[in-house]
Write a protein that holds these residues in place. Structure first.
Motif, PDB file in Angstrom:
ATOM      1  N   GLN A 115       0.842  -1.201   0.000  1.00 55.35           N
ATOM      2  CA  GLN A 115       0.000   0.000   0.000  1.00 55.35           C
ATOM      3  C   GLN A 115       0.874   1.245   0.000  1.00 55.35           C
ATOM      4  O   GLN A 115       1.984   1.236   0.544  1.00 55.35           O
ATOM      5  CB  GLN A 115      -0.916   0.055   1.232  1.00 55.35           C
ATOM      6  CG  GLN A 115      -2.136  -0.818   1.184  1.00 55.35           C
ATOM      7  CD  GLN A 115      -3.057  -0.554   2.364  1.00 55.35           C
ATOM      8  OE1 GLN A 115      -2.631  -0.089   3.420  1.00 55.35           O
ATOM      9  NE2 GLN A 115      -4.339  -0.834   2.189  1.00 55.35           N
ATOM     10  N   ILE A 128      -9.256  -1.175 -10.493  1.00 57.60           N
ATOM     11  CA  ILE A 128      -8.659  -2.452 -10.098  1.00 57.60           C
ATOM     12  C   ILE A 128      -8.220  -3.200 -11.351  1.00 57.60           C
ATOM     13  O   ILE A 128      -8.980  -3.338 -12.317  1.00 57.60           O
ATOM     14  CB  ILE A 128      -9.660  -3.286  -9.276  1.00 57.60           C
ATOM     15  CG1 ILE A 128      -9.965  -2.570  -7.962  1.00 57.60           C
ATOM     16  CG2 ILE A 128      -9.129  -4.683  -9.022  1.00 57.60           C
ATOM     17  CD1 ILE A 128     -11.034  -3.250  -7.127  1.00 57.60           C
ATOM     18  N   GLY A 129      -6.996  -3.671 -11.359  1.00 59.70           N
ATOM     19  CA  GLY A 129      -6.440  -4.346 -12.528  1.00 59.70           C
ATOM     20  C   GLY A 129      -5.476  -3.484 -13.308  1.00 59.70           C
ATOM     21  O   GLY A 129      -4.655  -4.015 -14.072  1.00 59.70           O
ATOM     22  N   ARG A 150       0.288  -4.449  -9.905  1.00 59.60           N
ATOM     23  CA  ARG A 150      -1.132  -4.422 -10.262  1.00 59.60           C
ATOM     24  C   ARG A 150      -1.960  -3.921  -9.082  1.00 59.60           C
ATOM     25  O   ARG A 150      -1.755  -4.334  -7.943  1.00 59.60           O
ATOM     26  CB  ARG A 150      -1.593  -5.826 -10.656  1.00 59.60           C
ATOM     27  CG  ARG A 150      -3.019  -5.889 -11.221  1.00 59.60           C
ATOM     28  CD  ARG A 150      -3.349  -7.306 -11.660  1.00 59.60           C
ATOM     29  NE  ARG A 150      -3.384  -8.198 -10.502  1.00 59.60           N
ATOM     30  CZ  ARG A 150      -4.481  -8.433  -9.782  1.00 59.60           C
ATOM     31  NH1 ARG A 150      -5.635  -7.827 -10.099  1.00 59.60           N
ATOM     32  NH2 ARG A 150      -4.442  -9.252  -8.759  1.00 59.60           N
ATOM     33  N   ILE A 151      -2.884  -3.009  -9.368  1.00 62.26           N
ATOM     34  CA  ILE A 151      -3.748  -2.430  -8.340  1.00 62.26           C
ATOM     35  C   ILE A 151      -4.838  -3.434  -7.975  1.00 62.26           C
ATOM     36  O   ILE A 151      -5.531  -3.971  -8.826  1.00 62.26           O
ATOM     37  CB  ILE A 151      -4.371  -1.114  -8.830  1.00 62.26           C
ATOM     38  CG1 ILE A 151      -3.278  -0.081  -9.133  1.00 62.26           C
ATOM     39  CG2 ILE A 151      -5.356  -0.573  -7.807  1.00 62.26           C
ATOM     40  CD1 ILE A 151      -3.804   1.185  -9.774  1.00 62.26           C
ATOM     41  N   THR A 152      -4.979  -3.676  -6.670  1.00 63.26           N
ATOM     42  CA  THR A 152      -6.019  -4.589  -6.195  1.00 63.26           C
ATOM     43  C   THR A 152      -7.147  -3.868  -5.454  1.00 63.26           C
ATOM     44  O   THR A 152      -8.219  -4.435  -5.261  1.00 63.26           O
ATOM     45  CB  THR A 152      -5.406  -5.649  -5.268  1.00 63.26           C
ATOM     46  OG1 THR A 152      -4.744  -4.998  -4.164  1.00 63.26           O
ATOM     47  CG2 THR A 152      -4.388  -6.502  -6.026  1.00 63.26           C
ATOM     48  N   ALA A 153      -6.886  -2.629  -5.023  1.00 62.88           N
ATOM     49  CA  ALA A 153      -7.940  -1.854  -4.351  1.00 62.88           C
ATOM     50  C   ALA A 153      -7.583  -0.378  -4.420  1.00 62.88           C
ATOM     51  O   ALA A 153      -6.409  -0.004  -4.428  1.00 62.88           O
ATOM     52  CB  ALA A 153      -8.105  -2.297  -2.902  1.00 62.88           C
ATOM     53  N   VAL A 154      -8.618   0.458  -4.486  1.00 61.39           N
ATOM     54  CA  VAL A 154      -8.460   1.912  -4.509  1.00 61.39           C
ATOM     55  C   VAL A 154      -9.321   2.492  -3.400  1.00 61.39           C
ATOM     56  O   VAL A 154     -10.544   2.276  -3.369  1.00 61.39           O
ATOM     57  CB  VAL A 154      -8.880   2.504  -5.867  1.00 61.39           C
ATOM     58  CG1 VAL A 154      -8.704   4.017  -5.872  1.00 61.39           C
ATOM     59  CG2 VAL A 154      -8.099   1.862  -7.019  1.00 61.39           C
ATOM     60  N   LEU A 164      -3.598   3.421  -2.590  1.00 65.19           N
ATOM     61  CA  LEU A 164      -3.605   2.306  -3.526  1.00 65.19           C
ATOM     62  C   LEU A 164      -3.086   1.047  -2.842  1.00 65.19           C
ATOM     63  O   LEU A 164      -2.053   1.069  -2.165  1.00 65.19           O
ATOM     64  CB  LEU A 164      -2.733   2.623  -4.738  1.00 65.19           C
ATOM     65  CG  LEU A 164      -3.142   3.839  -5.579  1.00 65.19           C
ATOM     66  CD1 LEU A 164      -2.176   4.014  -6.748  1.00 65.19           C
ATOM     67  CD2 LEU A 164      -4.573   3.693  -6.081  1.00 65.19           C
ATOM     68  N   THR A 165      -3.822  -0.033  -3.013  1.00 64.35           N
ATOM     69  CA  THR A 165      -3.372  -1.346  -2.578  1.00 64.35           C
ATOM     70  C   THR A 165      -2.952  -2.127  -3.816  1.00 64.35           C
ATOM     71  O   THR A 165      -3.687  -2.172  -4.804  1.00 64.35           O
ATOM     72  CB  THR A 165      -4.487  -2.102  -1.835  1.00 64.35           C
ATOM     73  OG1 THR A 165      -4.944  -1.305  -0.731  1.00 64.35           O
ATOM     74  CG2 THR A 165      -3.995  -3.444  -1.327  1.00 64.35           C
ATOM     75  N   VAL A 166      -1.764  -2.716  -3.766  1.00 65.70           N
ATOM     76  CA  VAL A 166      -1.201  -3.384  -4.935  1.00 65.70           C
ATOM     77  C   VAL A 166      -0.721  -4.780  -4.557  1.00 65.70           C
ATOM     78  O   VAL A 166      -0.586  -5.117  -3.370  1.00 65.70           O
ATOM     79  CB  VAL A 166      -0.014  -2.571  -5.517  1.00 65.70           C
ATOM     80  CG1 VAL A 166      -0.481  -1.197  -5.971  1.00 65.70           C
ATOM     81  CG2 VAL A 166       1.117  -2.453  -4.509  1.00 65.70           C
ATOM     82  N   ASP A 167      -0.485  -5.599  -5.564  1.00 67.64           N
ATOM     83  CA  ASP A 167       0.147  -6.889  -5.323  1.00 67.64           C
ATOM     84  C   ASP A 167       1.501  -6.659  -4.646  1.00 67.64           C
ATOM     85  O   ASP A 167       2.201  -5.689  -4.972  1.00 67.64           O
ATOM     86  CB  ASP A 167       0.355  -7.636  -6.636  1.00 67.64           C
ATOM     87  CG  ASP A 167      -0.955  -8.158  -7.224  1.00 67.64           C
ATOM     88  OD1 ASP A 167      -1.900  -8.377  -6.448  1.00 67.64           O
ATOM     89  OD2 ASP A 167      -1.006  -8.347  -8.456  1.00 67.64           O
TER      90      ASP A 167
END
Length: 284
Positions: A115, A128-129, A150-154, A164-167
């Motif tokens: 994050q 997302i994606g 890759r973004i998994t949550a905003v 931003l939450t990312v892998d």
């Protein structure tokens, strides 16, 4: 009472008809001699104008994507094609915690990142994606994923525009900048491919090639040759020749590259050739 004699019938004599035919033929021949070149010249100018307009539109689109591409993402396996990673937008990220506001999430490149906060809004809202890219120093990094997540949550940030939450990603350590760029999940890598343009013309006097915009997934290895353009979006047909040249180190600061793009379109023997250059910032 005496009857009036009949009036003679009016009309053309054979000699008069022959004279009219001869004069008409002379006028037609004169018009063919003097008017036909003017018409042909007008048609040629119109064809060249249409080709110039088409070439200008294609090169302008290429120039805009080159200018907004991920820094250092341009790859040119040959003069007939150029690859890049287009961006949707850019923003400033948080590099340190806010000393006055609790709960902020900076980017810490010394550990695995999941994050971080973005301080300024993106021109396009991340989805997302989509992908974020940070500190792309080498062309291979963004393609291999060394600095791409890759973004998994905003979500909302405590202080800033977004969180931003990312892998889980190990971004390059020691990054001193504060810039993050956004890459679309649908437009990852873009290849402009000029296929079949060998400089010759077909029987109708048209260029044999076509210029295609091909979207594909990230490929880590540097391409050895231009890919097949099958399945791409055709931007121009009748391409006689094209040449794309990239110099990554233009200027005294070695921080800006330059892409030269040349396209020649030919139709019915008429040609339009345009050259457009684009400076690109290679500062991550």
């Amino acid at each position: 009472m005496m009857a009036r004699p009949p009036r003679p019938q009016s009309g053309f004599t054979l000699v008069e008809l022959i004279l009219v035919i001869v004069i008409g033929a002379v006028l037609a021949a004169t018009l063919a001699v003097f008017l036909r070149p003017a018409v042909d010249s007008w048609l040629s100018m119109r064809t060249r104008a249409e080709l110039s307009y088409q070439a200008t539109g294609v090169l302008r689109r290429m120039r805009d994507e080159v200018r907004t591409a991920v820094p250092n993402s341009i790859r040119t396996p040959g003069p007939q094609c150029v690859e890049l990673v287009p961006t949707l937008a850019g923003a400033r990220l948080r590099r340190a915690e806010d000393t006055e506001v609790a709960g902020t999430q900076p980017l810490d490149t010394s550990t695995t990142t999941t994050q971080f906060d973005v301080l300024t809004p993106f021109a396009v809202t991340p989805a997302i994606g989509d992908y974020v890219v940070i500190d792309n120093q080498n062309p291979g990094d963004v393609y291999s994923g060394a600095n791409r997540a890759r973004i998994t949550a905003v979500g909302a940030a405590t202080a800033g525009a977004l969180r931003l939450t990312v892998d889980p990603t190990d971004f390059p350590p020691g990054y001193q900048g504060n810039r993050v760029v956004l890459v679309s999940a649908a437009r990852r890598s873009v290849f402009y491919v000029c296929e079949g343009a060998d400089g010759t013309l077909d029987a109708a006097g048209n260029g044999k090639g076509m210029l295609t915009r091909l979207t594909r997934d990230f490929v880590a290895s540097y391409p050895a040759t231009c890919p097949s353009a099958g399945g791409g979006d055709v931007l121009a047909t009748g391409v006689r020749s094209c040449r794309f040249v990239y110099d990554p180190s233009q200027g005294a600061t070695q921080q800006s590259g330059f892409v030269s793009m040349q396209v020649t379109l030919t139709r019915s023997g008429e040609s339009a050739s345009l050259v457009v250059g684009a400076h690109v910032s290679n500062v991550p």
